[in-house]
Design a protein around this motif. Sequence first.
Motif, PDB file in Angstrom:
ATOM      1  N   ASP A  37       0.806  -1.230   0.000  1.00 58.71           N
ATOM      2  CA  ASP A  37       0.000   0.000   0.000  1.00 58.71           C
ATOM      3  C   ASP A  37       0.830   1.267   0.000  1.00 58.71           C
ATOM      4  OD1 ASP A  37      -2.477  -1.205  -0.201  1.00 58.71           O
ATOM      5  OD2 ASP A  37      -2.669  -1.460   1.957  1.00 58.71           O
ATOM      6  N   ARG A 122      -4.372   7.776   5.018  1.00 61.27           N
ATOM      7  CA  ARG A 122      -5.606   7.057   5.351  1.00 61.27           C
ATOM      8  C   ARG A 122      -5.583   6.324   6.681  1.00 61.27           C
ATOM      9  NH1 ARG A 122      -8.378   3.325   1.469  1.00 61.27           N
ATOM     10  NH2 ARG A 122      -9.955   3.558   3.097  1.00 61.27           N
ATOM     11  N   ALA A 149     -10.876   8.199   2.724  1.00 61.60           N
ATOM     12  CA  ALA A 149     -12.042   7.685   2.016  1.00 61.60           C
ATOM     13  C   ALA A 149     -13.302   7.850   2.862  1.00 61.60           C
ATOM     14  CB  ALA A 149     -11.848   6.215   1.670  1.00 61.60           C
ATOM     15  N   GLY A 154     -13.634   2.157   2.130  1.00 64.16           N
ATOM     16  CA  GLY A 154     -13.554   2.915   0.891  1.00 64.16           C
ATOM     17  C   GLY A 154     -14.633   3.964   0.757  1.00 64.16           C
ATOM     18  N   GLY A 182      -9.268   6.280  -2.202  1.00 63.23           N
ATOM     19  CA  GLY A 182      -9.507   4.956  -1.623  1.00 63.23           C
ATOM     20  C   GLY A 182     -10.787   4.377  -2.198  1.00 63.23           C
TER      21      GLY A 182
END
Length: 229
Positions: A37, A122, A149, A154, A182
Amino acid sequence: MSNRAVLEVIALDAEDAVAAQAGGADRLELVTDMAADGLTPSCATFAAIRAAVDIPLRVMLRVADGFAAGDVDVLVRKARELRAEGADEFVLGFLDADGHPDLVAVERIVAELDGCNWTFHRAIDRAADRDALRKSLADLPGLDTYLTAGSPAGVDDGIPTLIVEAARKGEPGYEPQILVGGGLRLEHLPELLGAGIDAVHIGGAARPGGWAGPVDVAAVREWRDVLDA
């Protein structure tokens, strides 16, 4: 930068960076190892990308998958090396085992950045309390953006949270810009833009061939055109 919505694109190398800028990206997030990621790229990669494009670059400071800081000494060293190479914008964000911001790690790294602008990424979507996280970080120098997100699942699940947070713009802890990413899709943009959100972040959406392929100019341009419409 104009008042148009910000389009940030993930770049892994100079080829990605050139394509993203050609497609209309305003800024790049530089990472390596998307299987984890996104981790900190090398100084050589930063230098190559910096030489290839003239838009702002935000460099990821992260050395392991997940949202624990890991070896903070290594993170501080990488930040110092990247600063020496000319990096002046960054991305970081760490939580402790209880889902609270790891202030010891974040404050040590931010001190090394010496006032540079940075994004809290995130990790906010995994926080035990988003509002408390924002308020606990509010006085840190350089924090001007939250990449979020709205939900760990998400954007599909996070839109209600994003809209509520956008409405709180200017309140303590809510001054930084919301950068939505995201699972973001083009169909999400009308509702987000209508709520006053003015910055988006794409990675896989810029790569029709998947992460094994490069950023595609036309894919980035499609996002630019929708944002500008």
